[in-house]
Structure formats: C-alpha cells, structure tokens
Design an enzyme around this catalytic site. Sequence first.
Site, short mmCIF file in Angstrom:
data_model
loop_
_atom_site.label_atom_id
_atom_site.label_comp_id
_atom_site.label_asym_id
_atom_site.label_seq_id
_atom_site.Cartn_x
_atom_site.Cartn_y
_atom_site.Cartn_z
N LYS A 7 3.59 -8.06 -14.18
CA LYS A 7 4.54 -8.83 -13.36
C LYS A 7 5.87 -8.98 -14.09
O LYS A 7 6.31 -8.07 -14.77
CB LYS A 7 3.92 -10.18 -12.99
CG LYS A 7 2.53 -10.03 -12.37
CD LYS A 7 2.02 -11.29 -11.74
CE LYS A 7 0.65 -11.02 -11.15
NZ LYS A 7 0.15 -12.08 -10.33
N HIS A 51 2.21 -5.54 -2.89
CA HIS A 51 1.61 -6.67 -3.62
C HIS A 51 1.95 -7.96 -2.89
O HIS A 51 3.05 -8.11 -2.36
CB HIS A 51 2.15 -6.69 -5.06
CG HIS A 51 1.40 -7.67 -5.92
ND1 HIS A 51 1.64 -9.02 -5.86
CD2 HIS A 51 0.40 -7.49 -6.81
CE1 HIS A 51 0.81 -9.64 -6.70
NE2 HIS A 51 0.05 -8.72 -7.29
N GLU A 76 -6.83 -7.78 -2.74
CA GLU A 76 -6.37 -8.86 -3.60
C GLU A 76 -5.93 -10.04 -2.74
O GLU A 76 -4.78 -10.12 -2.29
CB GLU A 76 -5.20 -8.36 -4.45
CG GLU A 76 -4.84 -9.34 -5.52
CD GLU A 76 -3.86 -8.77 -6.53
OE1 GLU A 76 -4.23 -8.64 -7.69
OE2 GLU A 76 -2.73 -8.46 -6.15
P1 PGA Z 1 -3.97 -12.52 -11.63
O1 PGA Z 1 -2.94 -11.57 -10.88
O2 PGA Z 1 -4.96 -11.65 -12.33
O3 PGA Z 1 -3.09 -13.29 -12.60
O4 PGA Z 1 -4.59 -13.38 -10.61
C1 PGA Z 1 -3.37 -10.39 -10.24
C2 PGA Z 1 -2.23 -9.75 -9.51
O5 PGA Z 1 -1.46 -10.46 -8.86
O6 PGA Z 1 -2.06 -8.53 -9.53
#
Ligand code: PGA
Length: 259
Positions: free
Chosen positions: A11, A95, A163
């Site tokens: 990120k 995403h 996700e």
């Molecule tokens: P997280 O994020 O593992 O911190 O929940 C996953 C993502 O958003 O790709």
Amino acid sequence: MRRPMVVANWKMYTRASDAYILATTIRNMLADVDGIETVICPPFVWLSEISEIVKRDGKVNVGAQNMFYENEGPYTGEVSPLMLCDIAKYVLVGHSERREHFGEHDLEVNEKVLAALKHGLSPIICVGERRKNDSADMAIKQLKESLTHVPKNRYKDIVVCYEPNWAISKGKANSEAAPVDRALRTIGKIREIVLRDCPILYGGSVDQKSVLDFAKRPEIDGVLVGSASLRASVFIDICKTWADAKSFKNDIQLEEGEK
Ligand code: PGA
C-alpha cells in the site's frame, strides 16, 4: 496445475530505505522456500529498484498496485501498462481502497484488465462486498463486469482475489479475517466463473495465525497480505506456512490420484 501464491501489498507504506531492506530480506529468506510464487507490490516509486533486487534470485516477482489503461497521453500522475510491462509481472486492479477512495468502478477495472493482458501483465482482480451484511453477489457482479470481452482462454493469465472490504485491516491491530466458510462460499462461486486454471486468492487481515485456516483449504490458491507483509519475519512465516500446506496437499492429491 494452479500455482500457490503469496502476494504482498505494501500500500502507501515504506520510505526508500525500508523498502529496499524489506525486499532484500524477503528475497534472501525465501531462497530456500520452494513451491510457492511470491509477489511484492510496492509503491510505484520503488518498483523499478525492487524489481532489480528480486530479479537476482527469480523466486520473487513484483506487481504494481494500480495502473491506468491508456498506453500514454496527457494523464498527469498516471502510470501506463507500457511503463510497467518490463519491470512488473502483475498488477492489482480494482482493490477496494481504489474503489472506495478514488471512485474506481467496474467499467474502469475492466479496461485495466484488458490493457494489462494486452501488454503481458497478469491482472490480480480484487473483488469483494463492502459491508459484512452485503451478499456475495456484489463480488460476483464486480468479477463478471471486470471480465467483459476477456476471452475465456485468457483466464489462466488472470488472478482473482476475493477480498471483502470489511475484513481488510486498514492498519488496525486485532482486525479479523473473514470466516473461512464464508470465504469458501464466495470463492466457490468465483471458481464457476473463472474456470479451472485461474488462481483464486483470499485477502483481508491475513497474518501468521489466520493464514493457517486458509492454507488448509485446497479451494484457495493463495493470499493477498497487506499490513502483515510490512514485517519481514511475519511475511516469511506466512509464505512458509503456505508453502508447507500446499506441498503437503499436493502429495496427498498425488497419492490419491495414484490409487
Ligand atoms: P490487510 O490488507 O492484510 O492489511 O487486511 C489486505 C489488502 O488490502 O490487500
């Protein structure tokens, strides 16, 4: 056979020196880990350097966190598939943070999928419902729209990540991954669409503990890891767990197939 994968999404975290150290450590510590493909998706500004760092070993690949779909033009601040195709193998598209904060919609995700495939990049298409009470239909609709005009024989070049937005850690400690049963129900529906050869990942609060339950399930080919991918030792543990679980399962499948 579908490849087991662990994908790190850094990120908008890391400064240059943290990023290079993290990538070098991951590369070195995964040197003896076989049976999985590891992908690092760093911020754009470190992509080229990290591609060089991991290329020396060849077990770790890089992915971009986003891209625009045009090849070039007056699009200030954007990055094109042409710029990425020599340095990255993958690109995350759709995403939930892009959808939520930058208004990315399914039509745009579809353009990105088509552009990525045209330039030899594998899109990792992220889909998932927004709130805990939303049904899986939201993820399925996102997926179907993102695959518009994509020929079925290209599905093997795509990765899909289920996700759910509500399970993403968003930097919070003690966040909880989606229950495995619930993830499996949606992943089952995704599999019906993307057919046999497309890897399907789960993402959302995956850490050293939660990864165990997902790794046991043959329906899930990999994980997309956000916060937990920023600490080398934690991320390596996740990769090792995935590699152990998947090679064990492959042995079982082989033995069963031999009977
Ligand atoms: P997280 O994020 O593992 O911190 O929940 C996953 C993502 O958003 O790709």
